[in-house]
Enzyme design. Sequence first.
Site, short mmCIF file in Angstrom:
data_model
loop_
_atom_site.label_atom_id
_atom_site.label_comp_id
_atom_site.label_asym_id
_atom_site.label_seq_id
_atom_site.Cartn_x
_atom_site.Cartn_y
_atom_site.Cartn_z
N SER A 267 -78.15 70.27 63.81
CA SER A 267 -78.42 69.31 64.89
C SER A 267 -77.27 69.27 65.89
CB SER A 267 -78.61 67.91 64.30
OG SER A 267 -77.36 67.44 63.83
N LYS A 268 -77.53 68.61 66.99
CA LYS A 268 -76.50 68.47 68.02
C LYS A 268 -75.29 67.74 67.44
CE LYS A 268 -75.65 66.21 72.41
NZ LYS A 268 -75.95 64.96 73.09
N ARG A 269 -75.58 66.76 66.58
CA ARG A 269 -74.49 66.00 65.95
C ARG A 269 -73.54 66.90 65.16
NH1 ARG A 269 -74.08 60.44 63.91
NH2 ARG A 269 -72.86 61.60 62.41
N GLU A 272 -71.28 68.41 67.61
CA GLU A 272 -70.30 67.45 68.12
C GLU A 272 -69.21 67.18 67.10
OE1 GLU A 272 -73.00 64.78 71.18
OE2 GLU A 272 -73.11 64.42 69.04
#
Length: 500
Positions: A267-269, A272
């Site tokens: 995921s994008k998380r 990040e």
Amino acid sequence: MLSLIKKRMSVRVRFAPSPTGALHIGGLRTALYNYLFAKSKGGKFILRIEDTDQNRKVEKAEAYIVEALNWSGLVPDEGPSVGGEYGPYRQSERKNIYRDHIEMLIEKGKAYYAFDTAEELSIIRTHYEEQKKTFKYGAHNRMQFNNSLTQKKEKTQELIETIPYVIRLKVEEGKTIKVEDGVRGFIETQSGEIDDKILLKADGMPTYHFANVVDDHLMEISHVIRGEEWLPSLPLHQMIYDAFEWTAPKFMHLPLILKPQGKGKLSKRDGEKMGFPVYPLQWENFEGFKERGFLPEALMNYLALLGWNPGTEEEIFKKEDLIKIFNPEKIQKGGAKFDFEKAKWVNHKFLEITAPKIILERFPEFLDYLPYDWSEKKRSDVYALLRDRLFLLNEFKVESELFWKDPKEYDSKVLDKILKHNPKKIISQFVRFAQEDIPVNEWKERIQKWNENEGLPFGAIMQSLRLAIVGNLSGPDIFNICEIIGNEITLVRLENFIIH
Ligand code: GLU
């Protein structure tokens, strides 16, 4: 006749994203596999924008998808911006087509109008949930609801004209639906497990399932290659094809791209948290692979191997090679773990095989840090000296600093170590060479000659020079550095060292 048969047999695949945000690398990999498969078969790669869900539509997402595909080198043969014989390629512009086709199903008795309101259905659903059951609108209970199967013809007509309605698929009871997935083999489902799915929504827009089947048929798609999350919908899609009496395309569902550590989908998380990109291009303030300094061809190479293998140990492939060897039979079933270090390594390999001149032409933004008055040749020389050290082009800024920033301090540990050999005296020799304009390629020989009387360890001499020019022991060949920065700057740095 022959041309008709040829047309039918030709490979046509589509990438069909919904413009609900940036394109994730999972989506990009789907696009890539479609592209490689099409090109390996001399077929067509089509872009279709699935924008029927107006609530989830994100401004700029379509433009982003198109730009990302172009950057990646996956340029569609047909699509909203390039056009083609099978358009429109945006579902929101195909409303009439869906309307006509839904009517065909109603006439065949394969679909029906349903007038139940959302509130009515929600009450029933809650009631079922309270009993720990799931509510399904289907063969066993459809005759208890307000729909065109339970109303008289005239009443149905009146309701159609006065209140909102949806159109549902009339799922036949007691049927076994057998579908084949190119990656996972045959899958059997009982029709009773599938509810009477909505095909056309109250706002007049088709649902994904209906639009997807109609479009794949009308666009003569031969193979559907998409993410694994759509595999559970395959029996339903097969039922829609059957309702129309159409032959379904062949299907391949791609494995998930997994988090580098732990379980679940990338995921994008994750990006990040762990500091890596998940989008090809920058989206809002989240950097993409492009801004990090990936070559698109390297990213494609990495993504190709994320869920597919060529069956050999080889790992670096240009796009033309991938097209030649791409064989969907080698797509793996299990999820593929994303590995940023591996992606960087692949990029490093591509930097090694790409001529500096090409990098300068295609990615000038990464060399913007060099002094503006530097010639092309000088830029290219610096890049050529550093490229073996780079994994990403955005590392160039830090790596190249020693060329355009004079050292502010000198590594004290190194200095302490060589102090007994009098580094300032050593450097004063180099100052002489620079003042006398002796070409750098002669410095080594000259200093060796000078050292014949001094008897210093050669390492101490070289370390003194590197310290004076760079400030520490890092960087490429020191004589190369002196040559590139030029006599004047070399002299300044040498003198600074002596007076510090
Ligand atoms: N619009 C769907 C998506 O964004 C496409 C699924 C498919 O390829 O059928 O995932």
